[in-house]
Structure formats: C-alpha cells, structure tokens
Design a protein around this motif. Structure first.
Motif, PDB file in Angstrom:
ATOM      1  N   ASP A  10       0.845  -1.188   0.000  1.00 14.42           N
ATOM      2  CA  ASP A  10       0.000   0.000   0.000  1.00 14.42           C
ATOM      3  C   ASP A  10       0.884   1.243   0.000  1.00 14.42           C
ATOM      4  O   ASP A  10       2.124   1.149  -0.012  1.00 14.42           O
ATOM      5  CB  ASP A  10      -0.961  -0.012   1.187  1.00 14.42           C
ATOM      6  CG  ASP A  10      -0.239  -0.038   2.540  1.00 14.42           C
ATOM      7  OD1 ASP A  10       0.990   0.178   2.578  1.00 14.42           O
ATOM      8  OD2 ASP A  10      -0.913  -0.271   3.564  1.00 14.42           O
ATOM      9  N   ALA A  11       0.271   2.420   0.025  1.00 14.00           N
ATOM     10  CA  ALA A  11       1.036   3.661  -0.077  1.00 14.00           C
ATOM     11  C   ALA A  11       2.013   3.823   1.081  1.00 14.00           C
ATOM     12  O   ALA A  11       3.138   4.302   0.907  1.00 14.00           O
ATOM     13  CB  ALA A  11       0.075   4.845  -0.138  1.00 14.00           C
ATOM     14  N   GLU A  12       1.594   3.399   2.294  1.00 19.38           N
ATOM     15  CA  GLU A  12       2.475   3.515   3.456  1.00 19.38           C
ATOM     16  C   GLU A  12       3.712   2.634   3.304  1.00 19.38           C
ATOM     17  O   GLU A  12       4.832   3.057   3.595  1.00 19.38           O
ATOM     18  CB  GLU A  12       1.706   3.145   4.721  1.00 19.38           C
ATOM     19  CG  GLU A  12       2.521   3.292   5.995  1.00 19.38           C
ATOM     20  CD  GLU A  12       1.728   2.942   7.238  1.00 19.38           C
ATOM     21  OE1 GLU A  12       2.340   2.892   8.328  1.00 19.38           O
ATOM     22  OE2 GLU A  12       0.508   2.721   7.112  1.00 19.38           O
ATOM     23  N   ALA A  13       3.514   1.415   2.829  1.00 25.55           N
ATOM     24  CA  ALA A  13       4.647   0.503   2.639  1.00 25.55           C
ATOM     25  C   ALA A  13       5.581   1.008   1.548  1.00 25.55           C
ATOM     26  O   ALA A  13       6.805   0.906   1.669  1.00 25.55           O
ATOM     27  CB  ALA A  13       4.134  -0.893   2.300  1.00 25.55           C
ATOM     28  N   GLY A  15       6.079   4.121   0.777  1.00 27.35           N
ATOM     29  CA  GLY A  15       6.809   5.252   1.340  1.00 27.35           C
ATOM     30  C   GLY A  15       7.934   4.816   2.251  1.00 27.35           C
ATOM     31  O   GLY A  15       9.040   5.379   2.205  1.00 27.35           O
ATOM     32  N   ARG A  16       7.682   3.810   3.083  1.00 28.14           N
ATOM     33  CA  ARG A  16       8.730   3.319   3.988  1.00 28.14           C
ATOM     34  C   ARG A  16       9.908   2.744   3.215  1.00 28.14           C
ATOM     35  O   ARG A  16      11.060   2.854   3.638  1.00 28.14           O
ATOM     36  CB  ARG A  16       8.162   2.252   4.924  1.00 28.14           C
ATOM     37  CG  ARG A  16       7.242   2.778   6.007  1.00 28.14           C
ATOM     38  CD  ARG A  16       7.101   1.760   7.141  1.00 28.14           C
ATOM     39  NE  ARG A  16       6.678   0.467   6.649  1.00 28.14           N
ATOM     40  CZ  ARG A  16       5.412   0.054   6.601  1.00 28.14           C
ATOM     41  NH1 ARG A  16       4.457   0.866   7.027  1.00 28.14           N
ATOM     42  NH2 ARG A  16       5.101  -1.145   6.147  1.00 28.14           N
ATOM     43  N   GLU A  84      -2.155   4.467  -4.799  1.00 28.65           N
ATOM     44  CA  GLU A  84      -2.834   3.894  -3.635  1.00 28.65           C
ATOM     45  C   GLU A  84      -2.181   2.590  -3.216  1.00 28.65           C
ATOM     46  O   GLU A  84      -1.894   2.361  -2.045  1.00 28.65           O
ATOM     47  CB  GLU A  84      -4.308   3.652  -3.952  1.00 28.65           C
ATOM     48  CG  GLU A  84      -5.071   2.972  -2.831  1.00 28.65           C
ATOM     49  CD  GLU A  84      -6.469   2.536  -3.229  1.00 28.65           C
ATOM     50  OE1 GLU A  84      -7.185   2.007  -2.360  1.00 28.65           O
ATOM     51  OE2 GLU A  84      -6.840   2.702  -4.410  1.00 28.65           O
ATOM     52  N   ARG A  85      -1.903   1.707  -4.189  1.00 20.89           N
ATOM     53  CA  ARG A  85      -1.262   0.428  -3.895  1.00 20.89           C
ATOM     54  C   ARG A  85      -0.763  -0.188  -5.195  1.00 20.89           C
ATOM     55  O   ARG A  85      -1.179   0.217  -6.278  1.00 20.89           O
ATOM     56  CB  ARG A  85      -2.237  -0.543  -3.215  1.00 20.89           C
ATOM     57  CG  ARG A  85      -3.326  -1.081  -4.097  1.00 20.89           C
ATOM     58  CD  ARG A  85      -4.308  -1.946  -3.324  1.00 20.89           C
ATOM     59  NE  ARG A  85      -5.193  -2.707  -4.198  1.00 20.89           N
ATOM     60  CZ  ARG A  85      -6.299  -2.228  -4.744  1.00 20.89           C
ATOM     61  NH1 ARG A  85      -6.653  -0.967  -4.511  1.00 20.89           N
ATOM     62  NH2 ARG A  85      -7.046  -2.989  -5.514  1.00 20.89           N
ATOM     63  N   ASN A 111      -4.922   6.698  -6.491  1.00 21.12           N
ATOM     64  CA  ASN A 111      -5.912   7.135  -5.513  1.00 21.12           C
ATOM     65  C   ASN A 111      -7.175   7.652  -6.184  1.00 21.12           C
ATOM     66  O   ASN A 111      -7.111   8.391  -7.173  1.00 21.12           O
ATOM     67  CB  ASN A 111      -5.319   8.234  -4.632  1.00 21.12           C
ATOM     68  CG  ASN A 111      -4.359   7.689  -3.591  1.00 21.12           C
ATOM     69  OD1 ASN A 111      -4.688   6.771  -2.857  1.00 21.12           O
ATOM     70  ND2 ASN A 111      -3.162   8.243  -3.549  1.00 21.12           N
ATOM     71  N   TYR A 121      -1.256  16.778  -0.837  1.00 20.27           N
ATOM     72  CA  TYR A 121       0.123  16.720  -0.355  1.00 20.27           C
ATOM     73  C   TYR A 121       1.056  17.241  -1.434  1.00 20.27           C
ATOM     74  O   TYR A 121       0.715  17.302  -2.622  1.00 20.27           O
ATOM     75  CB  TYR A 121       0.507  15.287   0.013  1.00 20.27           C
ATOM     76  CG  TYR A 121       0.573  14.337  -1.171  1.00 20.27           C
ATOM     77  CD1 TYR A 121       1.751  14.177  -1.916  1.00 20.27           C
ATOM     78  CD2 TYR A 121      -0.541  13.596  -1.561  1.00 20.27           C
ATOM     79  CE1 TYR A 121       1.805  13.322  -3.001  1.00 20.27           C
ATOM     80  CE2 TYR A 121      -0.498  12.736  -2.638  1.00 20.27           C
ATOM     81  CZ  TYR A 121       0.688  12.609  -3.355  1.00 20.27           C
ATOM     82  OH  TYR A 121       0.725  11.762  -4.439  1.00 20.27           O
TER      83      TYR A 121
END
Length: 205
Positions: A10-13, A15-16, A84-85, A111, A121
C-alpha cells in the motif's frame, strides 16, 4: 485463497521503502530485476527477460494501471504517482490476464477522489545529478456524491553520463498529470473517469 506468488504494497509501505517509481520495485519484490533502454522498462523475472521491446514488441510483464493494460514498455513507468497500492504477480499469469504476461503482471492502482474531505500533499526531493522530483495531489469534494482529484509529478535531471554526440544518458525533463472524477449516486453504483497525460522532452547535451 491465493494460489500464486503475489507481492502487494500500500502507499504507506511504498513510502517506507522509498519507492517512487517502478525501477525500485526490484528492492522489495523477490525474483525481480529492472533495467531500461531509452524509455522502455525492462522487467526481468525469475530469469525471463524483456530484452526485445523495440517497435511494437511488448514486454513479457504486463502492466495494468487502474485495470487498463499498457501496451508499450515505455508506458509501464509513466503512471507511478499518487499511488494507492501496487501488486506484482510473478508469472506466468496468462490465465487471469491474457497475453504478454508470461513473466508476470504489475497492477498499479491510483488514488480515487474522496467525496468526504478536502486534502492533498506536496513531496519534493533533491538528488544527485541535479535531479529534482516533485509530486503533488489535491482532492476536491464538490458534493456528497461527486469529487475531483488532481495529481501531477515533475522529474528533471542532468543525466549521469556525459554524451558529446547527443543528450546525456539519464537526462530527463518529464511532466505527468492526472485528473480524476468520481460520482457515487447510490450505494450500489459508482463511476470513475480519469484523464492522464505525460510529456517527455529530455535534455540536450
């Protein structure tokens, strides 16, 4: 139950892991290597490669953006913003995705417009070789049923190998943008329309 090998983020993963384009997927997807020739993406999976993508030849990894198949290898890198993913399915995937998925399939989902709240953002990075990359997105709800989303990315660099006969290798001057509209008149129906455009100009030596 999933009967085949899938890597999903996903977007968080993303980014990390610092992944802002398809070239870095090889860092998180087992068995995947990435290269390029000109504007063509070269996905190599489990020893199967996409060497011959010139002219009308397609990659052996099928790329799908929001469910739409990207025919040319040069199109497989151009929609990776406001994501988004993603899903990478190692192949063969001909049963589910049809032709040109011998080595696998890449699904990129961007997204959707959000009808509930304003948002957005801006992400800017400065890197080696005078590279500047700026990505931005803005979400605008018009009503409880309709919303718009605007996303863009600008990527420019001077290149990392000087070429006295033409443009330096790796030099780029790219601008992409996407406009999305989402309409949700009932709980059982929604319509999404997207317009995407990419301009690639490159730089002179």
């Amino acid at each position: 139950d999933v009967g085949f090998s899938v890597s999903a983020f996903d977007a968080e993963a993303l980014g990390r892991a610092g992944i802002d384009d398809v070239s870095r997927l090889e860092l998180v997807v087992p068995g995947l290597n990435y290269a390029f020739a000109g504007n063509d993406a070269k996905f190599n999976v489990r020893g199967a490669n996409s060497t011959n993508t010139f002219g009308d030849n397609s990659s052996i990894v099928g790329a799908f953006v929001d469910g739409i198949y990207k025919v040319r290898a040069s199109q497989q890198t151009r929609a990776f913003f406001d994501v988004e993913r993603i899903e990478f399915l190692r192949g063969p995937q001909g049963t589910l995705y049809g032709r040109n998925t011998f080595a696998g399939a890449l699904n990129v989902y961007t997204n959707k417009p959000d009808v509930e709240a304003f948002g957005g953002y801006i992400d800017t990075s400065l890197e080696a070789y005078d590279r500047i990359r700026s990505e931005a997105a803005f979400n605008v709800p018009i009503s409880d049923e309709f919303a718009l989303r605007f996303a863009t990315v600008y990527d420019k660099s001077s290149g990392y190998i000087e070429n006295d006969a033409g443009s330096d290798l790796g030099a780029q001057d790219d601008l992409s943008y996407r406009v999305s509209a989402r309409w949700i008149p009932t709980e059982d129906f929604e319509a999404i329309v997207r317009y995407h455009r990419t301009q690639e100009q490159g730089l002179e030596a």
